[in-house]
Motif scaffolding. Structure first.
Motif, PDB file in Angstrom:
ATOM      1  N   GLY A  38       0.140 -23.651 -35.407  1.00  0.00           N
ATOM      2  CA  GLY A  38       0.043 -22.562 -34.451  1.00  0.00           C
ATOM      3  C   GLY A  38       1.333 -22.457 -33.670  1.00  0.00           C
ATOM      4  N   ASN A  39       1.472 -21.372 -32.944  1.00  0.00           N
ATOM      5  CA  ASN A  39       2.697 -21.201 -32.178  1.00  0.00           C
ATOM      6  C   ASN A  39       2.510 -21.517 -30.703  1.00  0.00           C
ATOM      7  N   LEU A  40       1.348 -22.055 -30.311  1.00  0.00           N
ATOM      8  CA  LEU A  40       1.108 -22.440 -28.926  1.00  0.00           C
ATOM      9  C   LEU A  40       1.004 -23.955 -28.818  1.00  0.00           C
ATOM     10  N   ASP A  41       1.662 -24.504 -27.814  1.00  0.00           N
ATOM     11  CA  ASP A  41       1.487 -25.927 -27.562  1.00  0.00           C
ATOM     12  C   ASP A  41       0.288 -26.119 -26.636  1.00  0.00           C
ATOM     13  N   ALA A  42       0.054 -27.331 -26.203  1.00  0.00           N
ATOM     14  CA  ALA A  42      -1.137 -27.624 -25.396  1.00  0.00           C
ATOM     15  C   ALA A  42      -1.133 -26.858 -24.077  1.00  0.00           C
ATOM     16  N   SER A  43       0.016 -26.745 -23.433  1.00  0.00           N
ATOM     17  CA  SER A  43       0.054 -26.023 -22.153  1.00  0.00           C
ATOM     18  C   SER A  43      -0.185 -24.531 -22.357  1.00  0.00           C
ATOM     19  N   GLY A  44       0.325 -23.965 -23.445  1.00  0.00           N
ATOM     20  CA  GLY A  44       0.087 -22.550 -23.735  1.00  0.00           C
ATOM     21  C   GLY A  44      -1.377 -22.267 -24.021  1.00  0.00           C
ATOM     22  N   ARG A  45      -2.025 -23.166 -24.774  1.00  0.00           N
ATOM     23  CA  ARG A  45      -3.459 -22.992 -25.050  1.00  0.00           C
ATOM     24  C   ARG A  45      -4.272 -23.105 -23.777  1.00  0.00           C
TER      25      ARG A  45
END
Length: 97
Positions: A38-45
């Motif tokens: 995916g293109n989101l890391d944990a903070s983005g999610r």
């Protein structure tokens, strides 16, 4: 959830078999793991999930207020926007995109 392999991927794998067995194994590893990227890391999610939950909460409060005030149907339809935004945020957080 089982998803059938698209024909283009099958053709790609067949072409790779003509090139060599090691290349096929490497491509199979890539093809089988692509859905986890995916293109989101944990903070983005976490940010998308938080924004989605907040938007749905705003939609619930807005809908309750409009029903309590006996607002017209057009005004009640505007609650679609926060519910849509909240659902989109939650789905994006879940699929990491």
């Amino acid at each position: 959830m089982y998803v059938s392999t698209p024909p283009a991927v099958l053709r790609f794998r067949a072409r790779l078999q003509r090139i060599g067995r090691e290349t096929v194994r490497a491509a199979a590893r890539v093809c089988c793991t692509m859905h986890d990227i995916g293109n989101l890391d944990a903070s983005g999610r976490r940010m998308r999930l938080t924004a989605g939950v907040v938007a749905i909460a705003v939609g619930v409060v807005l809908a309750a207020a409009l029903v309590a005030l006996d607002a017209g149907t057009g005004w009640r339809l505007l609650t679609f926007i926060p519910f849509w935004a909240g659902s989109l945020g939650i789905l994006q957080a879940g699929t990491k995109t």
